[in-house]
Design a protein around this motif. Structure first.
Motif, short mmCIF file in Angstrom:
data_model
loop_
_atom_site.label_atom_id
_atom_site.label_comp_id
_atom_site.label_asym_id
_atom_site.label_seq_id
_atom_site.Cartn_x
_atom_site.Cartn_y
_atom_site.Cartn_z
N GLU A 103 -0.06 8.99 -10.78
CA GLU A 103 -0.87 7.86 -11.27
C GLU A 103 0.00 6.84 -11.99
O GLU A 103 -0.15 5.63 -11.83
CB GLU A 103 -1.98 8.36 -12.20
N LEU A 104 0.94 7.33 -12.79
CA LEU A 104 1.85 6.42 -13.49
C LEU A 104 2.70 5.65 -12.49
O LEU A 104 2.90 4.44 -12.63
CB LEU A 104 2.72 7.20 -14.47
N ALA A 105 3.18 6.33 -11.45
CA ALA A 105 3.98 5.68 -10.41
C ALA A 105 3.16 4.60 -9.70
O ALA A 105 3.65 3.50 -9.45
CB ALA A 105 4.49 6.71 -9.41
N ARG A 106 1.91 4.92 -9.39
CA ARG A 106 1.04 3.95 -8.69
C ARG A 106 0.79 2.72 -9.57
O ARG A 106 0.87 1.58 -9.12
CB ARG A 106 -0.29 4.60 -8.30
N THR A 107 0.52 2.96 -10.84
CA THR A 107 0.26 1.87 -11.77
C THR A 107 1.50 1.00 -11.94
O THR A 107 1.41 -0.24 -11.93
CB THR A 107 -0.19 2.43 -13.14
N ASP A 115 15.79 7.31 -14.86
CA ASP A 115 15.84 8.74 -15.16
C ASP A 115 15.08 9.06 -16.44
O ASP A 115 14.35 10.04 -16.52
CB ASP A 115 17.29 9.22 -15.27
N TRP A 116 15.26 8.21 -17.45
CA TRP A 116 14.54 8.40 -18.71
C TRP A 116 13.03 8.29 -18.49
O TRP A 116 12.25 9.08 -19.02
CB TRP A 116 15.01 7.36 -19.73
N LEU A 117 12.63 7.33 -17.69
CA LEU A 117 11.21 7.14 -17.41
C LEU A 117 10.66 8.35 -16.65
O LEU A 117 9.53 8.79 -16.92
CB LEU A 117 11.00 5.86 -16.60
N PHE A 127 11.75 -0.06 -8.13
CA PHE A 127 12.70 1.06 -8.04
C PHE A 127 12.23 2.20 -8.94
O PHE A 127 12.21 3.36 -8.54
CB PHE A 127 14.11 0.59 -8.43
N TRP A 128 11.85 1.86 -10.17
CA TRP A 128 11.39 2.88 -11.10
C TRP A 128 10.11 3.56 -10.61
O TRP A 128 9.96 4.77 -10.74
CB TRP A 128 11.17 2.30 -12.49
#
Length: 76
Positions: free
Chosen positions: A32-36, A13-15, A57-58
């Motif tokens: 993009e952050l999720a993909r990386t 959640d913090w991320l 998961f994150w």
């Protein structure tokens, strides 16, 4: 004592909050952050399976957040 599941969820959640701020400030998109992070998780799981699962998961949580962040009004 904190349960591991709650700790992992809280960090996710913090991320997601951080990713939202970074996207709002035009540093990097949430997608993009999720993909990386997903790619990083795929490499991590090879040597450290438990950590790789958490990172995956994150990444999924970030991806979900990125899909909905555009639906909320900006604060500035």
């Amino acid at each position: 004592m904190l349960e591991i599941e709650a700790l992992v969820q809280a960090h996710g959640d913090w991320l997601a909050l951080l990713a939202t701020i970074l996207e709002r400030e035009r540093v990097i998109t949430g997608a993009e952050l999720a993909r990386t992070l997903s790619e990083f998780a795929a490499h991590t799981v090879e040597d450290r399976p438990a950590e790789g699962q958490i990172l995956s998961f994150w990444a999924s949580r970030l991806n979900d957040t990125a899909a909905t962040v555009g639906k909320f009004p900006s604060v500035h």
